[in-house]
Design an enzyme around this catalytic site. Structure first.
Site, PDB file in Angstrom:
ATOM      1  N   ARG A   1     -29.155  34.260  14.487  1.00  0.00           N
ATOM      2  CA  ARG A   1     -28.339  34.114  13.274  1.00  0.00           C
ATOM      3  C   ARG A   1     -27.420  35.321  13.099  1.00  0.00           C
ATOM      4  O   ARG A   1     -26.291  35.198  12.631  1.00  0.00           O
ATOM      5  CB  ARG A   1     -29.210  33.900  12.030  1.00  0.00           C
ATOM      6  CG  ARG A   1     -28.375  33.822  10.739  1.00  0.00           C
ATOM      7  CD  ARG A   1     -29.048  33.103   9.575  1.00  0.00           C
ATOM      8  NE  ARG A   1     -30.455  33.390   9.440  1.00  0.00           N
ATOM      9  CZ  ARG A   1     -30.953  34.552   9.034  1.00  0.00           C
ATOM     10  NH1 ARG A   1     -30.166  35.547   8.695  1.00  0.00           N
ATOM     11  NH2 ARG A   1     -32.268  34.719   8.959  1.00  0.00           N
TER      12      ARG A   1
ATOM     13  N   TYR B   1      -4.863  21.529   4.537  1.00  0.00           N
ATOM     14  CA  TYR B   1      -5.940  20.674   5.000  1.00  0.00           C
ATOM     15  C   TYR B   1      -6.817  20.229   3.817  1.00  0.00           C
ATOM     16  O   TYR B   1      -7.198  21.061   2.981  1.00  0.00           O
ATOM     17  CB  TYR B   1      -6.773  21.451   6.036  1.00  0.00           C
ATOM     18  CG  TYR B   1      -7.907  20.659   6.576  1.00  0.00           C
ATOM     19  CD1 TYR B   1      -7.678  19.566   7.399  1.00  0.00           C
ATOM     20  CD2 TYR B   1      -9.222  20.960   6.243  1.00  0.00           C
ATOM     21  CE1 TYR B   1      -8.727  18.800   7.873  1.00  0.00           C
ATOM     22  CE2 TYR B   1     -10.279  20.211   6.722  1.00  0.00           C
ATOM     23  CZ  TYR B   1     -10.016  19.127   7.535  1.00  0.00           C
ATOM     24  OH  TYR B   1     -11.048  18.368   8.006  1.00  0.00           O
TER      25      TYR B   1
ATOM     26  N   ASP C   1      -4.216  30.501   8.009  1.00  0.00           N
ATOM     27  CA  ASP C   1      -4.889  29.501   8.842  1.00  0.00           C
ATOM     28  C   ASP C   1      -3.961  29.215  10.024  1.00  0.00           C
ATOM     29  O   ASP C   1      -2.904  28.616   9.864  1.00  0.00           O
ATOM     30  CB  ASP C   1      -5.155  28.231   8.012  1.00  0.00           C
ATOM     31  CG  ASP C   1      -5.942  27.176   8.788  1.00  0.00           C
ATOM     32  OD1 ASP C   1      -5.844  27.154  10.027  1.00  0.00           O
ATOM     33  OD2 ASP C   1      -6.628  26.360   8.142  1.00  0.00           O
TER      34      ASP C   1
ATOM     35  N   LYS D   1     -10.235  22.265  16.922  1.00  0.00           N
ATOM     36  CA  LYS D   1      -8.975  21.671  17.345  1.00  0.00           C
ATOM     37  C   LYS D   1      -8.561  22.254  18.699  1.00  0.00           C
ATOM     38  O   LYS D   1      -9.240  22.047  19.665  1.00  0.00           O
ATOM     39  CB  LYS D   1      -7.925  21.879  16.251  1.00  0.00           C
ATOM     40  CG  LYS D   1      -8.462  21.627  14.813  1.00  0.00           C
ATOM     41  CD  LYS D   1      -8.807  20.189  14.547  1.00  0.00           C
ATOM     42  CE  LYS D   1      -9.550  19.951  13.243  1.00  0.00           C
ATOM     43  NZ  LYS D   1      -8.958  20.503  12.047  1.00  0.00           N
TER      44      LYS D   1
HETATM   45  C1  LIG Z   1      -9.480  20.752  10.742  1.00  0.00           C
HETATM   46  C2  LIG Z   1      -8.901  21.857   9.977  1.00  0.00           C
HETATM   47  C3  LIG Z   1      -9.712  22.684   9.200  1.00  0.00           C
HETATM   48  C4  LIG Z   1     -11.201  22.452   9.037  1.00  0.00           C
HETATM   49  O1  LIG Z   1     -11.866  22.657  10.254  1.00  0.00           O
HETATM   50  P1  LIG Z   1     -13.242  21.914  10.640  1.00  0.00           P
HETATM   51  O2  LIG Z   1     -13.511  22.497  11.988  1.00  0.00           O
HETATM   52  O3  LIG Z   1     -12.979  20.446  10.640  1.00  0.00           O
HETATM   53  O4  LIG Z   1     -14.252  22.306   9.622  1.00  0.00           O
HETATM   54  C5  LIG Z   1      -9.109  23.744   8.535  1.00  0.00           C
HETATM   55  N1  LIG Z   1      -7.790  23.970   8.626  1.00  0.00           N
HETATM   56  C6  LIG Z   1      -6.978  23.193   9.368  1.00  0.00           C
HETATM   57  C7  LIG Z   1      -5.508  23.487   9.427  1.00  0.00           C
HETATM   58  C8  LIG Z   1      -7.502  22.101  10.066  1.00  0.00           C
HETATM   59  O5  LIG Z   1      -6.684  21.318  10.779  1.00  0.00           O
END
Ligand SMILES: *Cc1c(COP(=O)(O)O)cnc(C)c1O
Length: 371
Positions: free
Chosen positions: A41, A93, A164, A189
């Protein structure tokens, strides 16, 4: 610092454990006492390798990886306390929006603003803010935030600037070098790229922030597992190569869409007519693989919602397969109707994540869906 293509391949050290080229998976929850590692952890060697590689790619000193992108964002929001005020993209998002709503219930105030115009940030900062959170480009409307400009505003107002960077990845954009304090990723992604794991990352330069994020990760217990860390490590090897191809396919599909009489608008920051094009050209080295478009007639939506043979109808982006998403009912369903309409998410809007297939095959499939 190597070029990104090389950095993706070389990784942290160009070799794993006991001379292995591929990194080992330390699939263990605990370690015999006294060494660098004690309990997974807190830290794990496979996770550490991934964290070092992501830090190197982002040009940051410290990276932390989490069980999902939202777990990463949750950890960043955990820096806040009751009474704090946060300025956040109004186009973002859906899950991040939901998290902002959740934290709103804990007495943290979120103000949603259009970060595509730095003046809005400047005005909102006059009332003070602890944090500014931006996506660039934003999801799904592809607005471009001027990161250096916003970073400078944040610095002068003592706000933490979070970016982000999911859509562009460290191969195309490095927000820390533009003055951001924290970079977050949904590594689900592009970073992993293979539609086979959920993961998230936080990257920082500041030592005090790093210590706090590390403490939060240990406390919330949301760090990425050794096996999933390994999957993302594996994905990173081809990240640079994949990004070039995703982008090539995005440009090609934009042409196809622009030439179709079924399409009202094509939104992609790589297009010279896009409002944020010149800012993006100055701050990023690529435009990514996501294209948003609107139909002229909602009657054509039905076929798109079934998906094609190549372009699958599914949530998510950034993997090898081309995916078409309907933000209205999928990624952005959590966002209230009034806000959705204000930012332009309507029943004719689709988001397409270009995969790695041949561009002509993708075009043919798209034209079939539109015919
Ligand atoms: C998918 C996404 C998230 C969230 O990520 P997860 O891995 O699905 O929890 C946050 N920000 C953006 C821009 C995303 O495309």
């Amino acid at each position: 610092m190597y070029n990104k293509e090389t950095q993706c391949i070389i990784g942290d050290c160009g070799g794993g454990y006991e001379s292995s080229i591929a990194p080992p998976i330390f699939q263990t929850s605990t370690f015999v006492g006294g060494g660098e590692y004690s309990y997974t952890r807190l830290s794990n060697p496979t996770r550490t390798m991934l964290e070092r590689e992501i830090a190197l790619l982002e040009g940051g000193r410290h990276a932390f990886v989490f069980s999902s992108g939202l777990a990463a964002i949750n950890s960043v929001f955990s820096l806040l306390k009751n009474g704090d005020r946060v300025l956040i993209s109004d186009d973002l998002y859906g899950g991040t929006y939901r998290m902002a709503q959740t934290y709103g219930g804990y007495g943290i105030e979120f103000e949603f603003i259009d970060v595509g115009d730095s003046q809005n940030v400047e005005n909102a900062l006059k009332n003070g803010a602890k944090m500014v959170f931006a996506e660039s480009p934003t999801n799904p409307m592809m607005k471009v935030a001027d990161l250096a400009e916003i970073a400078a505003l944040c610095k002068s107002h003592g706000a933490i600037f979070v970016v982000d960077n999911t859509f562009l990845t460290p191969c195309f954009q490095n927000p820390l070098s533009l003055g951001a304090d924290i970079v977050v990723h949904s590594a689900t992604k592009y970073l992993s790229g293979h539609h086979d794991t959920l993961a998230g990352a936080v990257v920082v330069n500041d030592e005090a922030l790093a210590e706090r994020i590390s403490y939060i990760s240990m406390t919330l217990g949301n760090a990425l597992s050794p096996f999933d860390s390994w999957l993302v490590l594996r994905g990173l090897r081809t990240l640079s190569l994949r990004m070039e191809k995703h982008q090539k396919n995005a440009f090609a599909l934009c042409e196809v869409l622009k030439n179709s009489d079924k399409i009202e608008s094509v939104i992609y920051p790589g297009l010279p007519e896009h409002k944020g094009h010149s800012v993006m050209k100055g701050q990023a080295s690529g435009y990514g693989g996501v294209v948003t478009f609107t139909l002229r007639d909602v009657k054509d939506a039905g076929r798109l919602l079934k998906g094609g043979e190549i372009i699958k109808f599914a949530e998510s982006l950034g993997g090898f397969m081309s995916l078409i998403t309907y933000p209205l009912t999928q990624t952005h369903a959590s966002i209230p109707k009034e806000m959705r309409e204000r930012i332009g998410i309507n029943d004719r809007l689709f988001r397409l994540s270009l995969g790695l297939e041949n561009e002509k095959d993708i075009a043919e499939d798209m034209l079939k869906l539109l015919s």
